[in-house]
Design a protein around this motif. Structure first.
Motif, PDB file in Angstrom:
ATOM      1  N   SER A 128       3.179  -9.511   1.692  1.00 16.27           N
ATOM      2  CA  SER A 128       3.495  -9.024   0.351  1.00 16.27           C
ATOM      3  C   SER A 128       4.693  -9.749  -0.241  1.00 16.27           C
ATOM      4  CB  SER A 128       3.791  -7.514   0.403  1.00 16.27           C
ATOM      5  OG  SER A 128       4.250  -7.048  -0.851  1.00 16.27           O
ATOM      6  N   TYR A 186       6.449  -8.588  -2.442  1.00 10.23           N
ATOM      7  CA  TYR A 186       7.452  -7.555  -2.708  1.00 10.23           C
ATOM      8  C   TYR A 186       8.553  -7.585  -1.646  1.00 10.23           C
ATOM      9  CZ  TYR A 186       9.393  -2.912  -3.664  1.00 10.23           C
ATOM     10  OH  TYR A 186      10.229  -1.875  -3.959  1.00 10.23           O
ATOM     11  N   ASN A 211       3.735  -0.881  -5.821  1.00  6.34           N
ATOM     12  CA  ASN A 211       3.753  -2.285  -5.410  1.00  6.34           C
ATOM     13  C   ASN A 211       2.899  -2.468  -4.155  1.00  6.34           C
ATOM     14  OD1 ASN A 211       5.811  -3.534  -7.258  1.00  6.34           O
ATOM     15  ND2 ASN A 211       7.090  -1.948  -6.343  1.00  6.34           N
ATOM     16  N   ASP A 227       4.043  -1.194  -0.691  1.00  9.45           N
ATOM     17  CA  ASP A 227       5.114  -0.218  -0.936  1.00  9.45           C
ATOM     18  C   ASP A 227       4.713   1.152  -0.379  1.00  9.45           C
ATOM     19  OD1 ASP A 227       7.470   0.884  -1.913  1.00  9.45           O
ATOM     20  OD2 ASP A 227       7.275  -0.078  -3.881  1.00  9.45           O
TER      21      ASP A 227
END
Length: 225
Positions: free
Chosen positions: A78, A80, A122, A125
């Motif tokens: 990811s 993120y 996200n 997340d």
């Protein structure tokens, strides 16, 4: 009294069904040091879930737990979390995970109030998340519950009191929980800073001293090891 002393002394309610004995819990290693994970596609929720459940069956366990300060490779999938520099890549887990099937009821370990809640969408997340605020021995602190079902954050109100042992949520599926096998991310937070419905659950190496101090070991409350 320090927050560590206070947390150690608190009597808590189990996060999941209290009739499940601690002998039915098993420690699960999802760190980069676990050689078994080299044969697992940790970026695929179904592949990782098969590995987790196979491990639980082999150990005759109903719940798998672990992950505090564990360096994991799972977050590399990811953007993120993933950064280009090794010291800024967020891959050190700050909570303790309980791996168990979706829909499992989650109970409040302590009395408190609803501080905030949010669906953190996200990729990778928390998904639906609840944060409770607690006071004990003059110390304010928070507990975070991530990877919940969408129903868990419906009709909630900030400031509502929660009694110890009350059901506060159910676990979500991979479709809503950030694309992970079903599990609860449980984290203690001393200073919530300006966060609402969210708080970093994974740190990089540079910020780890701060987060290690601000997010004590959840096992101080859960007493699983």
């Amino acid at each position: 009294m320090t927050i560590l002393d206070m947390l150690t002394q608190l009597e808590t309610h189990p996060l999941v069904n209290p009739s499940i004995p601690k002998t039915s819990y098993m420690a699960l290693d999802l760190s980069v040091d676990n050689s078994e994970l080299k044969a697992v596609n940790v970026s695929d929720a179904e592949d990782l879930e098969r590995y987790i459940w196979k491990s639980m069956v082999a150990n005759k366990a109903k719940i798998a737990y672990g992950g505090y300060l564990e360096k994991r490779g799972i977050y590399q999938r990811s953007t993120y979390f993933n950064q280009t520099h090794p010291e800024t890549e967020r891959n050190i887990h700050l909570g303790l995970d309980l791996w168990i099937e979706a829909g499992t009821p989650i109970f409040a370990p302590l009395s408190g109030t609803i501080h905030s809640f949010k669906n953190n969408t996200n990729y990778g997340d928390y998904g639906p998340t609840i944060i409770l605020k607690h006071h004990s021995e003059g110390i304010e602190f928070y507990t975070l519950y991530g990877h919940l079902s969408l129903a868990s954050i419906e009709d909630l109100e900030v400031g509502v009191e929660v009694t110890q042992g009350a059901q506060i949520a159910t676990l979500g599926t991979a479709e809503v929980n950030g694309d992970y096998p079903p599990h609860l991310h449980f984290q203690i937070i001393h200073d919530i800073q300006d966060f609402s419905g969210d708080y970093p659950g994974v740190s990089n190496q540079l910020d780890l001293p701060f987060y290690k101090d601000n997010c004590p070991d959840p096992n101080l409350l859960l007493k699983l090891y």
